[in-house]
Design a protein around this motif. Structure first.
Motif: not given
Lengths: 401, 93
Positions: A23, A27, A36, A39, A41, B43-49, B69-75
Motif C-alpha cells: 500500500e 502512497d 489512484s 485500491i 489488498k 501526512q501519509g499512509l502507513i498501513i492499509f489492509s 476496506f477499499v480505497l476508492k480514491t487516493m489523491i
C-alpha cells in the motif's frame, strides 16, 4: 461517477504491486501526483489498484525508486477498446465491405423522372437516354454531364422545344417542353400577319384573312400584310360585331442583305492530325494524381480535352474525381492565299453567314460584289444578296382593341 | 519554541474563528454513516489492509478499523475509504 467516466475515455490500467507493505507504493504515487483508485489488498504482499493511462510515464519514475514489483493486470477504456476493435478482422472487413457497397450504390442511377411530356415523346426520350447509357441501374461514371445530355437530347429528339436535365444525387429529373403544344396555342389566337423585314412582295399565299398588299408592293417591318378582319372596307358596322380570325398564309418577298467579309491572305491554323494520347488522373482538391499513362507525349502543338467524373457517397459529392485527359496532336499549317482564292473563300463565307440568318426555306436568288479591296494583307468584300423569303409573322390582336 | 508557536496558532485560530484544519494542519475526517470515510490533510499512509487503515497525521496517527476496506480514491493528501467502518481512533505520539 463523472471521475470514472472521464477515466474510461482516456483509458486506465489496473496494476498489481508485490512486495512488503504494497500500500505504500500507492502512497508514494499520491505524493508524486498520480491519482489512484479502487485500491484493494489481496494479501499481505499483494495490492491491486487503478491508475490513469496518461500517468504511466510518471509511474515508471516512481517504480524505479522503490523495490516493489509492478504488474499490469487489466487495460480498460476507450483507447484499448479501439485498439481491440482493430484486431477484430471480421468486424473491420464487414465495415469496409459495407462502405464499399454504399459507395457503389451511391454511384448508380436510381431513378429517372420525365415530366411535362406526352407519353409518346416521353418514351422516345427514355429510349434516347438508354442509348446514351442513362438507365436505372447504370453507373454514374459512365454518363456524360447533364448539360451535354441536354444538348444531345435536343438534337436527337426533334419534337422537343426544350428539355432540362437536372441531376440530384442518384436521380435524374428531366423536364421537357414540346414543340407541338406551343404551335397549337399560337394557331388559336386571332391575329394579323405583319412584315418582319423590309422588302418587295413577290408572292402571296393567303389561306385565311384579308390580304392588304399586292405583288410588287414595298413593305416595311411592322406593316400589316394580311388583316385578321374580313371585308375591311364595307359598311357592315350595323351588323353584329365582326370577329377577327387568325390570319394564315405565306408572303414571299424579295429581301436584300448587305454584308462585309474580310479574309486575311496569310493564314495560320491548327489541324488535328488524329494522333491522340489518353491520360487518366485522380483529382483530389488541388492535386492531380496520374493513375494511368505516365509519359507526356512529345507534341509540339496540341489540344487538350478534359472529362471529369465525380464520385458520390450517399448524397455527398466526394472531393475526389476522375479525370480523363485526351491530348490531340495538332499541326500548324500556314497558307498563303492568292487574291482570287481569298475572294472565293470570302464569297463562300458570306453565303454561309447569310444562311444562318435567313430561314431554311429561303432562297438566295442573286449575289453581287459591290466593293472589293486588298488592304494590309486582307481581302475585304462588300456583298449584296437578294433573297426570296417568307416575311410574314403572326401578330395576335390584344383583346379590347 | 515549537510549543510556543503551536499555542500561538491555537489562540490565533480561536480569536479569528478560522477553520482549524487549515491553520493547525489537522486532518479533516468526514464520515457517511459507517460506509464512507473521507480523510483530508493526512501526512501519509502507513498501513492499509482490508481490515485496517493507519494514517500519519499531525502530532500522531489515525487508525480506522473495520471490514472490506477499499480505497476508492487516493489523491495527494485526500483518501476516500469505503467499507464497513467499526472504529476510528486517534493515537497521540
Amino acid at each position: 461517477m463523472f471521475f470514472k467516466r472521464k477515466n474510461w475515455l482516456s483509458g486506465y490500467i489496473t496494476i498489481e504491486i508485490k512486495g512488503q507493505y504494497p500500500e505504500r507504493f500507492f502512497d508514494l504515487c499520491a505524493k508524486y501526483h498520480i491519482p489512484s483508485w479502487d485500491i484493494k489488498k489481496k494479501s499481505e504482499t499483494i495490492a491491486l489498484g487503478k491508475i490513469k493511462l496518461s500517468d504511466l510515464p510518471k509511474l515508471r519514475v516512481v517504480k524505479r525508486k522503490t523495490i516493489f514489483k509492478v504488474y499490469f493486470k487489466g487495460k480498460n477504456g476507450l483507447p484499448f477498446f479501439l485498439r481491440h476493435l482493430l484486431f477484430q478482422k471480421p468486424l473491420l472487413i464487414g465495415f469496409f465491405v459495407a462502405m464499399a457497397v454504399i459507395f457503389f450504390l451511391s454511384n448508380i442511377v436510381w431513378r429517372i423522372d420525365v415530366s411535362g411530356l406526352d407519353e409518346e415523346i416521353e418514351n422516345k426520350v427514355i429510349q434516347q437516354l438508354e442509348e446514351y447509357g442513362v438507365e436505372e441501374g447504370s453507373f454514374q461514371w459512365n454518363i456524360d454531364s447533364p448539360a451535354s445530355i441536354q444538348k444531345q437530347l435536343l438534337t436527337d429528339v426533334p419534337e422537343l422545344l426544350w428539355i432540362g436535365v437536372k441531376k440530384s444525387g442518384s436521380a435524374f429529373h428531366l423536364e421537357g417542353v414540346e414543340k407541338t403544344i406551343v404551335e397549337k396555342e399560337e394557331e388559336e389566337a386571332a391575329g394579323h400577319l405583319v412584315a418582319t423585314k423590309e422588302g418587295v412582295i413577290e408572292d402571296l399565299f393567303v389561306s385565311r384573312g384579308q390580304p392588304l398588299v399586292r405583288t410588287n408592293d414595298v413593305v416595311y417591318p411592322g406593316d400589316i400584310l394580311v388583316s385578321a378582319y374580313l371585308n375591311e372596307s364595307e359598311e357592315d358596322d350595323e351588323e353584329e360585331e365582326r370577329k377577327p380570325v387568325a390570319a394564315e398564309g405565306e408572303v414571299i418577298a424579295k429581301v436584300w442583305y448587305k454584308s462585309e467579309v474580310t479574309i486575311p491572305l496569310d493564314n495560320q491554323y491548327q489541324v488535328l492530325n488524329g494522333k491522340t494520347e489518353q491520360k487518366h488522373y485522380l483529382h483530389a482538391s488541388k492535386y492531380l494524381i496520374p493513375i494511368w499513362n505516365f509519359k507526356n507525349p512529345e507534341y509540339k502543338h496540341y489540344q487538350v480535352d478534359i472529362e471529369e467524373k465525380n464520385f458520390y457517397f450517399l448524397k455527398w459529392k466526394l472531393p475526389i474525381s476522375y479525370i480523363n485527359q485526351t491530348i490531340y496532336e495538332a499541326e500548324l499549317k500556314e497558307e498563303q492565299l492568292s487574291e482570287d482564292k481569298a475572294k472565293e473563300i470570302a464569297l463562300e463565307q458570306g453565303r454561309r453567314q447569310l444562311r444562318r440568318e435567313i430561314p431554311h426555306d429561303a432562297e438566295i436568288t442573286d449575289e453581287k460584289v459591290l466593293h472589293e479591296s486588298v488592304e494590309s494583307g486582307k481581302v475585304k468584300l462588300t456583298l449584296y444578296y437578294t433573297v426570296l423569303e417568307n416575311i410574314a409573322k403572326k401578330q395576335p390582336i390584344t383583346q379590347g382593341d | 519554541m515549537k510549543k510556543i508557536k503551536e499555542k500561538f496558532m491555537t489562540a490565533f485560530t480561536r480569536t479569528f474563528d478560522l477553520p482549524s484544519e487549515v491553520t493547525l494542519e489537522l486532518p479533516r475526517i468526514t464520515m457517511i454513516g459507517s460506509i464512507h470515510a473521507y480523510i483530508e490533510n493526512h501526512q501519509g499512509l502507513i498501513i492499509f489492509s482490508s481490515t485496517e487503515l493507519l494514517l500519519k497525521v499531525h502530532q500522531g496517527h489515525v487508525r480506522i478499523k473495520g471490514e472490506d476496506f477499499v480505497l476508492k480514491t487516493m489523491i495527494d493528501k485526500d483518501i476516500l475509504l469505503e467499507g464497513n467502518i467499526k472504529d476510528v481512533t486517534f493515537e497521540q505520539s
